[in-house]
Motif scaffolding. Structure first.
Motif: not given
Length: 437
Positions: A181-202
Protein backbone atom coordinates in the motif's frame (compact mmCIF):
# COMPACT_ATOMS: atom_id res chain seq x y z
CA UNK A 1 -18.02 -10.73 42.59
CA UNK A 2 -14.63 -12.49 42.48
CA UNK A 3 -13.75 -15.26 40.03
CA UNK A 4 -15.36 -18.66 40.46
CA UNK A 5 -12.50 -21.00 39.58
CA UNK A 6 -13.44 -24.62 40.07
CA UNK A 7 -10.56 -25.80 37.91
CA UNK A 8 -7.77 -23.36 37.12
CA UNK A 9 -6.46 -24.08 33.63
CA UNK A 10 -3.97 -21.99 31.72
CA UNK A 11 -4.97 -20.27 28.51
CA UNK A 12 -3.28 -21.89 25.47
CA UNK A 13 -1.33 -24.19 27.82
CA UNK A 14 0.99 -25.48 25.08
CA UNK A 15 2.53 -21.99 24.64
CA UNK A 16 1.79 -20.41 28.04
CA UNK A 17 4.87 -18.50 29.37
CA UNK A 18 6.91 -19.92 26.46
CA UNK A 19 8.50 -16.64 25.28
CA UNK A 20 11.44 -15.55 27.43
CA UNK A 21 11.40 -12.06 28.93
CA UNK A 22 14.87 -10.88 30.10
CA UNK A 23 15.22 -9.64 33.67
CA UNK A 24 17.10 -6.44 34.52
CA UNK A 25 17.35 -5.60 30.80
CA UNK A 26 17.09 -2.16 29.20
CA UNK A 27 13.86 -0.68 27.83
CA UNK A 28 14.33 -1.75 24.21
CA UNK A 29 15.50 -5.30 24.98
CA UNK A 30 12.50 -5.78 27.24
CA UNK A 31 10.13 -4.26 24.67
CA UNK A 32 11.50 -6.60 21.99
CA UNK A 33 10.44 -9.58 24.11
CA UNK A 34 6.87 -8.27 24.28
CA UNK A 35 6.54 -7.42 20.58
CA UNK A 36 4.31 -9.84 18.65
CA UNK A 37 0.86 -10.24 20.20
CA UNK A 38 -0.08 -6.70 19.13
CA UNK A 39 0.73 -7.46 15.50
CA UNK A 40 -1.32 -10.66 15.65
CA UNK A 41 -4.28 -8.66 16.97
CA UNK A 42 -3.75 -5.93 14.36
CA UNK A 43 -4.35 -8.54 11.64
CA UNK A 44 -8.06 -8.53 12.52
CA UNK A 45 -8.22 -4.80 11.81
CA UNK A 46 -7.00 -5.17 8.23
CA UNK A 47 -8.63 -8.43 7.13
CA UNK A 48 -10.64 -8.75 3.84
CA UNK A 49 -13.81 -7.74 5.69
CA UNK A 50 -12.38 -4.24 6.17
CA UNK A 51 -11.47 -3.78 2.53
CA UNK A 52 -15.02 -3.55 1.14
CA UNK A 53 -16.12 -0.79 3.55
CA UNK A 54 -12.89 1.21 3.06
CA UNK A 55 -13.14 0.93 -0.75
CA UNK A 56 -16.80 1.96 -0.76
CA UNK A 57 -16.12 4.89 1.59
CA UNK A 58 -13.20 6.23 -0.44
CA UNK A 59 -14.86 5.76 -3.84
CA UNK A 60 -18.13 7.45 -2.83
CA UNK A 61 -16.99 10.20 -0.48
CA UNK A 62 -13.30 10.81 -1.12
CA UNK A 63 -11.31 11.47 2.04
CA UNK A 64 -14.27 12.53 4.19
CA UNK A 65 -14.51 9.23 6.11
CA UNK A 66 -10.85 9.14 7.12
CA UNK A 67 -11.89 10.60 10.48
CA UNK A 68 -14.15 7.56 11.01
CA UNK A 69 -11.23 5.19 10.33
CA UNK A 70 -9.15 7.16 12.86
CA UNK A 71 -11.86 7.19 15.56
CA UNK A 72 -12.54 3.47 15.06
CA UNK A 73 -8.85 2.82 15.55
CA UNK A 74 -8.79 4.83 18.78
CA UNK A 75 -11.70 2.71 20.04
CA UNK A 76 -9.73 -0.40 19.12
CA UNK A 77 -6.62 0.79 21.00
CA UNK A 78 -8.70 1.29 24.16
CA UNK A 79 -10.52 -2.06 23.96
CA UNK A 80 -7.37 -4.05 23.18
CA UNK A 81 -5.65 -2.38 26.15
CA UNK A 82 -8.49 -3.59 28.37
CA UNK A 83 -8.22 -7.07 26.86
CA UNK A 84 -4.49 -7.46 27.48
CA UNK A 85 -4.87 -5.99 30.98
CA UNK A 86 -7.55 -8.56 31.81
CA UNK A 87 -5.31 -11.42 30.67
CA UNK A 88 -2.22 -10.22 32.53
CA UNK A 89 -3.90 -9.06 35.76
CA UNK A 90 -6.22 -12.04 36.27
CA UNK A 91 -4.30 -14.75 34.33
CA UNK A 92 -7.61 -15.59 32.64
CA UNK A 93 -8.53 -14.98 29.00
CA UNK A 94 -11.89 -13.35 28.26
CA UNK A 95 -13.60 -16.69 27.50
CA UNK A 96 -12.38 -18.21 30.77
CA UNK A 97 -13.42 -15.06 32.63
CA UNK A 98 -16.95 -15.35 31.24
CA UNK A 99 -17.14 -19.02 32.28
CA UNK A 100 -15.91 -18.13 35.77
CA UNK A 101 -18.36 -15.25 36.27
CA UNK A 102 -21.65 -16.13 34.57
CA UNK A 103 -24.07 -18.99 35.12
CA UNK A 104 -23.66 -22.02 32.86
CA UNK A 105 -26.65 -21.19 30.57
CA UNK A 106 -25.36 -17.63 30.06
CA UNK A 107 -21.84 -18.91 29.48
CA UNK A 108 -23.07 -21.42 26.89
CA UNK A 109 -25.05 -18.67 25.14
CA UNK A 110 -21.98 -16.45 24.98
CA UNK A 111 -19.96 -19.39 23.65
CA UNK A 112 -22.45 -20.02 20.82
CA UNK A 113 -22.37 -16.34 19.84
CA UNK A 114 -18.57 -16.30 19.93
CA UNK A 115 -18.40 -19.40 17.71
CA UNK A 116 -20.79 -17.78 15.22
CA UNK A 117 -18.56 -14.69 15.15
CA UNK A 118 -15.43 -16.78 14.54
CA UNK A 119 -17.20 -18.67 11.74
CA UNK A 120 -18.14 -15.29 10.21
CA UNK A 121 -14.53 -14.15 10.51
CA UNK A 122 -13.35 -17.35 8.84
CA UNK A 123 -15.93 -16.81 6.11
CA UNK A 124 -14.40 -13.40 5.32
CA UNK A 125 -10.92 -14.95 5.21
CA UNK A 126 -12.07 -17.74 2.87
CA UNK A 127 -13.80 -15.36 0.46
CA UNK A 128 -10.99 -12.79 0.58
CA UNK A 129 -8.33 -15.40 -0.17
CA UNK A 130 -10.45 -16.95 -2.95
CA UNK A 131 -10.98 -13.54 -4.58
CA UNK A 132 -7.22 -12.88 -4.39
CA UNK A 133 -6.43 -16.24 -6.03
CA UNK A 134 -8.99 -15.44 -8.73
CA UNK A 135 -7.46 -12.01 -9.38
CA UNK A 136 -3.87 -13.26 -9.41
CA UNK A 137 -4.19 -16.59 -11.24
CA UNK A 138 -7.67 -16.58 -12.77
CA UNK A 139 -8.63 -19.43 -10.45
CA UNK A 140 -12.45 -19.90 -10.33
CA UNK A 141 -13.92 -18.76 -7.01
CA UNK A 142 -15.28 -22.21 -6.17
CA UNK A 143 -11.82 -23.75 -6.69
CA UNK A 144 -10.15 -20.98 -4.69
CA UNK A 145 -12.53 -21.52 -1.80
CA UNK A 146 -11.71 -25.26 -1.83
CA UNK A 147 -7.95 -24.54 -1.89
CA UNK A 148 -8.22 -22.54 1.32
CA UNK A 149 -8.90 -25.81 3.17
CA UNK A 150 -5.22 -26.69 2.67
CA UNK A 151 -4.13 -24.05 5.17
CA UNK A 152 -5.18 -26.51 7.91
CA UNK A 153 -1.98 -28.44 7.25
CA UNK A 154 0.11 -25.26 7.11
CA UNK A 155 -1.14 -24.08 10.48
CA UNK A 156 -0.56 -27.45 12.15
CA UNK A 157 3.03 -27.41 10.92
CA UNK A 158 3.59 -23.84 12.16
CA UNK A 159 2.14 -24.59 15.61
CA UNK A 160 4.81 -27.23 16.11
CA UNK A 161 7.57 -24.67 15.45
CA UNK A 162 6.75 -22.45 18.44
CA UNK A 163 4.64 -19.38 19.06
CA UNK A 164 7.41 -16.94 18.15
CA UNK A 165 7.57 -18.44 14.64
CA UNK A 166 3.84 -17.75 14.09
CA UNK A 167 4.34 -14.17 15.33
CA UNK A 168 7.23 -13.62 12.92
CA UNK A 169 5.25 -14.95 9.95
CA UNK A 170 2.30 -12.73 10.83
CA UNK A 171 4.64 -9.74 11.16
CA UNK A 172 6.23 -10.52 7.78
CA UNK A 173 2.84 -10.66 6.05
CA UNK A 174 1.77 -7.39 7.71
CA UNK A 175 4.86 -5.59 6.46
CA UNK A 176 4.26 -7.07 2.99
CA UNK A 177 0.76 -5.52 3.03
CA UNK A 178 2.26 -2.27 4.33
CA UNK A 179 4.83 -2.18 1.52
CA UNK A 180 2.16 -2.91 -1.10
CA UNK A 181 0.00 0.00 0.00
CA UNK A 182 2.97 2.34 0.39
CA UNK A 183 3.66 1.66 -3.31
CA UNK A 184 -0.01 2.14 -4.22
CA UNK A 185 -0.10 5.50 -2.44
CA UNK A 186 3.04 6.69 -4.23
CA UNK A 187 1.65 5.88 -7.69
CA UNK A 188 -1.85 7.23 -6.92
CA UNK A 189 -0.40 10.61 -5.79
CA UNK A 190 -3.16 11.68 -3.38
CA UNK A 191 -3.46 15.31 -2.29
CA UNK A 192 -1.84 15.59 1.15
CA UNK A 193 -3.81 18.65 2.28
CA UNK A 194 -7.10 16.92 1.42
CA UNK A 195 -6.03 13.82 3.39
CA UNK A 196 -5.26 15.95 6.46
CA UNK A 197 -8.66 17.62 6.06
CA UNK A 198 -10.33 14.20 5.97
CA UNK A 199 -8.92 13.39 9.41
CA UNK A 200 -11.01 16.19 10.94
CA UNK A 201 -14.45 14.91 12.07
CA UNK A 202 -17.38 16.62 10.33
CA UNK A 203 -21.11 16.83 11.00
CA UNK A 204 -21.85 15.67 7.45
CA UNK A 205 -20.94 12.11 8.44
CA UNK A 206 -23.99 12.05 10.72
CA UNK A 207 -26.40 14.18 8.66
CA UNK A 208 -25.85 12.35 5.35
CA UNK A 209 -27.64 8.95 5.62
CA UNK A 210 -25.52 7.24 2.96
CA UNK A 211 -22.30 8.47 4.53
CA UNK A 212 -23.50 7.46 8.00
CA UNK A 213 -24.31 3.95 6.80
CA UNK A 214 -20.81 3.41 5.39
CA UNK A 215 -19.26 5.04 8.45
CA UNK A 216 -21.03 2.54 10.71
CA UNK A 217 -19.89 -0.25 8.39
CA UNK A 218 -16.27 0.91 8.80
CA UNK A 219 -16.67 0.87 12.58
CA UNK A 220 -18.36 -2.54 12.56
CA UNK A 221 -15.61 -4.02 10.39
CA UNK A 222 -12.82 -2.47 12.46
CA UNK A 223 -13.53 -3.60 16.04
CA UNK A 224 -13.53 -7.40 15.87
CA UNK A 225 -14.97 -9.48 18.74
CA UNK A 226 -12.61 -12.44 18.29
CA UNK A 227 -9.64 -10.11 18.85
CA UNK A 228 -10.77 -9.40 22.40
CA UNK A 229 -10.66 -13.13 23.22
CA UNK A 230 -7.39 -13.57 21.32
CA UNK A 231 -5.44 -10.74 22.94
CA UNK A 232 -6.38 -11.64 26.51
CA UNK A 233 -4.81 -15.05 25.90
CA UNK A 234 -1.70 -14.52 23.80
CA UNK A 235 -0.25 -11.84 26.10
CA UNK A 236 0.15 -14.68 28.61
CA UNK A 237 2.69 -16.38 26.32
CA UNK A 238 5.34 -14.09 27.85
CA UNK A 239 7.34 -15.49 30.76
CA UNK A 240 7.08 -12.44 33.04
CA UNK A 241 7.01 -12.79 36.87
CA UNK A 242 3.42 -13.44 37.99
CA UNK A 243 3.74 -10.78 40.72
CA UNK A 244 2.22 -7.31 40.96
CA UNK A 245 5.52 -5.77 39.83
CA UNK A 246 5.91 -8.24 36.96
CA UNK A 247 2.31 -7.75 35.85
CA UNK A 248 2.64 -3.96 35.97
CA UNK A 249 5.67 -4.14 33.67
CA UNK A 250 3.90 -6.62 31.37
CA UNK A 251 0.85 -4.36 31.02
CA UNK A 252 3.10 -1.39 30.21
CA UNK A 253 5.08 -3.12 27.45
CA UNK A 254 2.11 -5.06 26.06
CA UNK A 255 0.18 -1.79 25.74
CA UNK A 256 3.05 -0.24 23.77
CA UNK A 257 3.15 -3.31 21.51
CA UNK A 258 -0.62 -3.20 20.99
CA UNK A 259 -0.91 0.55 20.39
CA UNK A 260 1.98 0.72 17.88
CA UNK A 261 0.66 -2.33 16.02
CA UNK A 262 -2.84 -0.84 15.77
CA UNK A 263 -1.35 2.37 14.40
CA UNK A 264 0.08 0.23 11.58
CA UNK A 265 -3.41 -1.18 11.04
CA UNK A 266 -4.74 2.38 10.91
CA UNK A 267 -2.21 3.26 8.22
CA UNK A 268 -3.25 0.25 6.11
CA UNK A 269 -7.00 0.90 6.48
CA UNK A 270 -6.48 4.59 5.78
CA UNK A 271 -4.32 3.70 2.75
CA UNK A 272 -7.11 1.52 1.28
CA UNK A 273 -9.60 4.38 1.65
CA UNK A 274 -7.11 6.99 0.32
CA UNK A 275 -6.27 4.77 -2.67
CA UNK A 276 -9.98 4.32 -3.45
CA UNK A 277 -10.53 8.08 -3.18
CA UNK A 278 -7.52 9.05 -5.30
CA UNK A 279 -8.06 6.39 -7.99
CA UNK A 280 -11.87 6.24 -8.18
CA UNK A 281 -13.68 9.16 -6.52
CA UNK A 282 -11.79 11.93 -8.28
CA UNK A 283 -11.88 10.12 -11.65
CA UNK A 284 -15.67 9.82 -11.76
CA UNK A 285 -15.84 6.16 -10.67
CA UNK A 286 -17.73 6.74 -7.42
CA UNK A 287 -19.79 3.55 -7.77
CA UNK A 288 -16.83 1.22 -7.24
CA UNK A 289 -17.92 -0.71 -4.15
CA UNK A 290 -16.17 -4.08 -4.18
CA UNK A 291 -12.70 -5.57 -4.30
CA UNK A 292 -12.96 -7.01 -7.83
CA UNK A 293 -14.01 -3.70 -9.40
CA UNK A 294 -11.20 -1.92 -7.58
CA UNK A 295 -8.64 -4.43 -8.88
CA UNK A 296 -9.93 -4.17 -12.45
CA UNK A 297 -9.78 -0.37 -12.57
CA UNK A 298 -6.49 0.33 -10.78
CA UNK A 299 -4.13 -0.25 -13.72
CA UNK A 300 -5.97 1.87 -16.34
CA UNK A 301 -6.77 4.68 -13.89
CA UNK A 302 -3.29 4.93 -12.35
CA UNK A 303 -1.45 4.12 -15.57
CA UNK A 304 0.83 1.61 -13.78
CA UNK A 305 0.68 -2.07 -14.76
CA UNK A 306 1.76 -3.44 -11.38
CA UNK A 307 -0.90 -1.59 -9.35
CA UNK A 308 -3.61 -4.25 -9.67
CA UNK A 309 -1.22 -7.16 -9.10
CA UNK A 310 0.24 -5.62 -5.92
CA UNK A 311 -3.30 -4.90 -4.70
CA UNK A 312 -4.21 -8.60 -5.12
CA UNK A 313 -0.98 -9.76 -3.43
CA UNK A 314 -1.83 -7.59 -0.41
CA UNK A 315 -5.33 -9.09 -0.32
CA UNK A 316 -3.96 -12.65 -0.36
CA UNK A 317 -1.51 -11.81 2.45
CA UNK A 318 -4.37 -10.28 4.42
CA UNK A 319 -6.55 -13.37 4.05
CA UNK A 320 -3.79 -15.80 5.02
CA UNK A 321 -2.74 -13.70 7.99
CA UNK A 322 -6.29 -13.59 9.29
CA UNK A 323 -6.49 -17.38 8.97
CA UNK A 324 -3.67 -17.85 11.49
CA UNK A 325 -5.12 -15.54 14.14
CA UNK A 326 -8.71 -16.70 13.58
CA UNK A 327 -7.67 -20.29 14.26
CA UNK A 328 -6.05 -19.37 17.57
CA UNK A 329 -9.13 -17.36 18.56
CA UNK A 330 -11.30 -20.42 17.85
CA UNK A 331 -9.14 -22.59 20.10
CA UNK A 332 -9.21 -19.98 22.90
CA UNK A 333 -12.99 -19.61 22.75
CA UNK A 334 -13.73 -23.33 22.80
CA UNK A 335 -11.24 -24.16 25.54
CA UNK A 336 -12.11 -21.09 27.58
CA UNK A 337 -15.90 -21.41 27.61
CA UNK A 338 -16.15 -25.21 27.71
CA UNK A 339 -12.81 -26.28 29.16
CA UNK A 340 -12.91 -28.70 26.23
CA UNK A 341 -9.75 -29.60 24.33
CA UNK A 342 -9.87 -31.04 20.83
CA UNK A 343 -6.96 -32.01 18.66
CA UNK A 344 -5.85 -28.92 16.67
CA UNK A 345 -6.57 -30.49 13.28
CA UNK A 346 -10.14 -31.41 14.37
CA UNK A 347 -10.84 -27.89 15.68
CA UNK A 348 -9.45 -26.24 12.55
CA UNK A 349 -11.27 -28.57 10.17
CA UNK A 350 -14.64 -27.96 11.84
CA UNK A 351 -14.21 -24.17 11.73
CA UNK A 352 -13.01 -24.14 8.15
CA UNK A 353 -15.80 -26.41 6.88
CA UNK A 354 -18.41 -24.16 8.52
CA UNK A 355 -17.01 -21.29 6.45
CA UNK A 356 -16.27 -23.17 3.22
CA UNK A 357 -19.65 -24.86 2.74
CA UNK A 358 -21.83 -21.69 2.53
CA UNK A 359 -19.14 -19.82 0.55
CA UNK A 360 -18.87 -22.70 -1.93
CA UNK A 361 -22.65 -22.94 -2.39
CA UNK A 362 -22.98 -19.19 -3.00
CA UNK A 363 -19.98 -19.13 -5.39
CA UNK A 364 -21.40 -21.98 -7.48
CA UNK A 365 -24.98 -20.62 -7.62
CA UNK A 366 -24.51 -16.84 -7.63
CA UNK A 367 -20.88 -16.34 -8.66
CA UNK A 368 -18.78 -13.26 -7.93
CA UNK A 369 -21.62 -10.94 -6.93
CA UNK A 370 -22.96 -13.45 -4.43
CA UNK A 371 -19.62 -13.96 -2.70
CA UNK A 372 -19.15 -10.19 -2.38
CA UNK A 373 -22.56 -9.86 -0.72
CA UNK A 374 -21.71 -12.81 1.55
CA UNK A 375 -18.53 -10.99 2.59
CA UNK A 376 -20.59 -7.97 3.64
CA UNK A 377 -23.08 -10.21 5.44
CA UNK A 378 -20.25 -11.76 7.47
CA UNK A 379 -19.42 -8.28 8.79
CA UNK A 380 -23.04 -7.79 9.87
CA UNK A 381 -22.84 -11.02 11.89
CA UNK A 382 -19.68 -9.74 13.57
CA UNK A 383 -21.41 -6.46 14.39
CA UNK A 384 -24.25 -8.35 16.08
CA UNK A 385 -21.87 -10.36 18.27
CA UNK A 386 -19.53 -7.51 19.19
CA UNK A 387 -21.50 -6.20 22.16
CA UNK A 388 -21.48 -9.66 23.78
CA UNK A 389 -17.67 -9.49 23.98
CA UNK A 390 -17.26 -5.77 24.74
CA UNK A 391 -19.71 -5.57 27.67
CA UNK A 392 -18.14 -8.42 29.73
CA UNK A 393 -14.66 -7.02 29.01
CA UNK A 394 -15.56 -3.53 30.27
CA UNK A 395 -17.46 -5.03 33.21
CA UNK A 396 -14.60 -7.28 34.34
CA UNK A 397 -11.79 -4.72 34.00
CA UNK A 398 -13.85 -2.23 36.05
CA UNK A 399 -14.37 -4.68 38.95
CA UNK A 400 -11.85 -4.27 41.80
CA UNK A 401 -12.56 -7.74 43.23
CA UNK A 402 -11.42 -9.28 39.95
CA UNK A 403 -8.63 -6.89 38.91
CA UNK A 404 -7.20 -5.87 42.30
CA UNK A 405 -4.78 -2.96 41.98
CA UNK A 406 -5.08 -3.13 38.17
CA UNK A 407 -8.77 -2.14 38.10
CA UNK A 408 -9.65 0.60 35.60
CA UNK A 409 -9.41 4.09 37.12
CA UNK A 410 -12.65 6.09 37.12
CA UNK A 411 -12.01 8.02 33.88
CA UNK A 412 -11.09 4.83 31.98
CA UNK A 413 -14.19 3.09 33.36
CA UNK A 414 -16.52 5.88 32.22
CA UNK A 415 -14.79 6.20 28.85
CA UNK A 416 -14.95 2.44 28.29
CA UNK A 417 -18.69 2.28 28.99
CA UNK A 418 -19.27 5.26 26.71
CA UNK A 419 -17.33 3.61 23.87
CA UNK A 420 -19.13 0.29 24.48
CA UNK A 421 -22.52 2.03 24.41
CA UNK A 422 -21.70 3.88 21.19
CA UNK A 423 -20.40 0.76 19.46
CA UNK A 424 -23.50 -1.19 20.47
CA UNK A 425 -25.89 1.56 19.30
CA UNK A 426 -24.14 2.00 15.95
CA UNK A 427 -23.88 -1.72 15.26
CA UNK A 428 -27.54 -2.28 16.10
CA UNK A 429 -28.40 0.53 13.68
CA UNK A 430 -26.19 -1.08 11.01
CA UNK A 431 -27.85 -4.46 11.55
CA UNK A 432 -31.40 -3.06 11.36
CA UNK A 433 -30.63 -1.02 8.24
CA UNK A 434 -28.95 -3.97 6.54
CA UNK A 435 -31.83 -6.36 7.29
CA UNK A 436 -34.50 -3.84 6.25
CA UNK A 437 -32.50 -2.85 3.19
Amino acid sequence: MAWRQEIFTQSLPEVHSSVHVPTSAGFFRTLKAYLGPGLMVAVGYMDPGNWATDIAGGAQFGYKLLSVVMISNLFAILLQHLSLKLGIATERDLAQACRDHYSRPVGLGLWVLAEIAIAATDLAEVIGSAIALNLLFGMPLAVGISVTAVDVLLLLWLQNKGFRVIELIVAGLIFMILACFAYELIVSRPEVSAILGGLVPRAEVVTNPKMLYIAIGILGATVMPHNLYLHSSIVQTRDYPRTDTGKKQAIKFATIDSSVSLLLAFFINAAILILAAAAFHFSGNQQVADITDAHRLLDPLLGVQLASTIFAVALLASGQNSTLTGTLAGQIVMEGFLNLRLKPWVRRLITRLIAIVPALIVAIIYGEKGTTELLVFSQVILSLQLSFAVVPLVQFTGDRLKMGRFVNPGWVRYLSWAVAGLIIALNVYLLVETVLG
